[in-house]
Design a protein around this motif. Sequence first.
Motif, PDB file in Angstrom:
ATOM      1  N   HIS A  33       0.849  -1.177   0.000  1.00  0.00           N
ATOM      2  CA  HIS A  33       0.000   0.000   0.000  1.00  0.00           C
ATOM      3  C   HIS A  33       0.893   1.238   0.000  1.00  0.00           C
ATOM      4  N   MET A  34       0.433   2.293  -0.627  1.00  0.00           N
ATOM      5  CA  MET A  34       1.229   3.505  -0.761  1.00  0.00           C
ATOM      6  C   MET A  34       0.393   4.732  -0.410  1.00  0.00           C
ATOM      7  N   GLY A  35       1.082   5.784   0.018  1.00  0.00           N
ATOM      8  CA  GLY A  35       0.340   6.987   0.363  1.00  0.00           C
ATOM      9  C   GLY A  35       1.124   8.260   0.117  1.00  0.00           C
ATOM     10  N   TRP A  36       0.382   9.338  -0.023  1.00  0.00           N
ATOM     11  CA  TRP A  36       0.938  10.695  -0.078  1.00  0.00           C
ATOM     12  C   TRP A  36       0.475  11.435   1.170  1.00  0.00           C
ATOM     13  N   TYR A  37       1.410  12.107   1.789  1.00  0.00           N
ATOM     14  CA  TYR A  37       1.143  12.952   2.948  1.00  0.00           C
ATOM     15  C   TYR A  37       1.742  14.327   2.681  1.00  0.00           C
ATOM     16  N   ARG A  38       1.320  15.311   3.455  1.00  0.00           N
ATOM     17  CA  ARG A  38       1.906  16.637   3.321  1.00  0.00           C
ATOM     18  C   ARG A  38       2.026  17.306   4.683  1.00  0.00           C
ATOM     19  N   GLN A  39       2.958  18.241   4.739  1.00  0.00           N
ATOM     20  CA  GLN A  39       3.178  18.997   5.970  1.00  0.00           C
ATOM     21  C   GLN A  39       3.431  20.450   5.627  1.00  0.00           C
ATOM     22  N   ALA A  40       2.535  21.298   6.077  1.00  0.00           N
ATOM     23  CA  ALA A  40       2.682  22.734   5.884  1.00  0.00           C
ATOM     24  C   ALA A  40       3.439  23.322   7.069  1.00  0.00           C
ATOM     25  N   PRO A  41       4.060  24.478   6.894  1.00  0.00           N
ATOM     26  CA  PRO A  41       4.812  25.100   7.997  1.00  0.00           C
ATOM     27  C   PRO A  41       3.943  25.292   9.236  1.00  0.00           C
ATOM     28  N   GLY A  42       4.441  24.834  10.374  1.00  0.00           N
ATOM     29  CA  GLY A  42       3.726  25.003  11.629  1.00  0.00           C
ATOM     30  C   GLY A  42       2.567  24.053  11.843  1.00  0.00           C
ATOM     31  N   LYS A  43       2.400  23.110  10.915  1.00  0.00           N
ATOM     32  CA  LYS A  43       1.286  22.168  11.034  1.00  0.00           C
ATOM     33  C   LYS A  43       1.802  20.739  11.080  1.00  0.00           C
ATOM     34  N   GLU A  44       0.942  19.840  11.540  1.00  0.00           N
ATOM     35  CA  GLU A  44       1.310  18.435  11.574  1.00  0.00           C
ATOM     36  C   GLU A  44       1.193  17.815  10.181  1.00  0.00           C
ATOM     37  N   ARG A  45       1.934  16.736   9.992  1.00  0.00           N
ATOM     38  CA  ARG A  45       1.844  16.013   8.735  1.00  0.00           C
ATOM     39  C   ARG A  45       0.461  15.367   8.628  1.00  0.00           C
ATOM     40  N   GLU A  46      -0.134  15.441   7.442  1.00  0.00           N
ATOM     41  CA  GLU A  46      -1.479  14.922   7.265  1.00  0.00           C
ATOM     42  C   GLU A  46      -1.575  14.061   6.016  1.00  0.00           C
ATOM     43  N   LEU A  47      -2.538  13.134   6.070  1.00  0.00           N
ATOM     44  CA  LEU A  47      -2.797  12.283   4.920  1.00  0.00           C
ATOM     45  C   LEU A  47      -3.414  13.083   3.787  1.00  0.00           C
ATOM     46  N   VAL A  48      -2.914  12.854   2.583  1.00  0.00           N
ATOM     47  CA  VAL A  48      -3.523  13.430   1.380  1.00  0.00           C
ATOM     48  C   VAL A  48      -4.331  12.357   0.652  1.00  0.00           C
ATOM     49  N   ALA A  49      -3.693  11.222   0.375  1.00  0.00           N
ATOM     50  CA  ALA A  49      -4.357  10.140  -0.349  1.00  0.00           C
ATOM     51  C   ALA A  49      -3.578   8.849  -0.136  1.00  0.00           C
ATOM     52  N   GLN A  50      -4.316   7.736  -0.239  1.00  0.00           N
ATOM     53  CA  GLN A  50      -3.696   6.421  -0.164  1.00  0.00           C
ATOM     54  C   GLN A  50      -4.236   5.546  -1.271  1.00  0.00           C
ATOM     55  N   ILE A  51      -3.423   4.584  -1.696  1.00  0.00           N
ATOM     56  CA  ILE A  51      -3.851   3.605  -2.678  1.00  0.00           C
ATOM     57  C   ILE A  51      -3.379   2.231  -2.218  1.00  0.00           C
ATOM     58  N   SER A  52      -4.283   1.284  -2.222  1.00  0.00           N
ATOM     59  CA  SER A  52      -3.924  -0.055  -1.775  1.00  0.00           C
ATOM     60  C   SER A  52      -3.211  -0.809  -2.887  1.00  0.00           C
ATOM     61  N   SER A  53      -2.719  -1.986  -2.547  1.00  0.00           N
ATOM     62  CA  SER A  53      -2.054  -2.809  -3.549  1.00  0.00           C
ATOM     63  C   SER A  53      -3.024  -3.212  -4.659  1.00  0.00           C
ATOM     64  N   SER A  54      -4.307  -3.254  -4.347  1.00  0.00           N
ATOM     65  CA  SER A  54      -5.317  -3.630  -5.345  1.00  0.00           C
ATOM     66  C   SER A  54      -5.919  -2.429  -6.056  1.00  0.00           C
TER      67      SER A  54
END
Length: 115
Positions: free
Chosen positions: A33-54
């Motif tokens: 499974h794979m994912g994209w996360y992002r972190q803006a200045p002064g903020k916590e890292r957050e989930l953007v999107a995930q895709i499973s192996s299927s």
Amino acid sequence: QVQLVESGGGLVQPGGSLRLSCAASGIIFSIYHMGWYRQAPGKERELVAQISSSGYTIYADSVKGRFTISRDNAKNTLYLQMNKLKPEDTAVYYCKTWTSSQAYWGQGTQVTVSS
């Protein structure tokens, strides 16, 4: 040794588009499974999107309808197509994969949305 390398970030005007890539090595990419996360200045890292192996996908509410996550198992590469970008999308974007016992992160790529 697992390695994730992001690319494709940059400066874009509001309303513009970018496509991020994440090249993976050291894993059997197709079964992870794979994912994209992002972190803006002064903020916590957050989930953007995930895709499973299927190929099952989930998105953060803030990007639904604008971003598309996809994967090319033949190229061991994860993508994030980002359309209709907003200033609030400005962040460092990270690629992630994981097992039951460990998470692996890329080094990140900067996306800046500004006029």
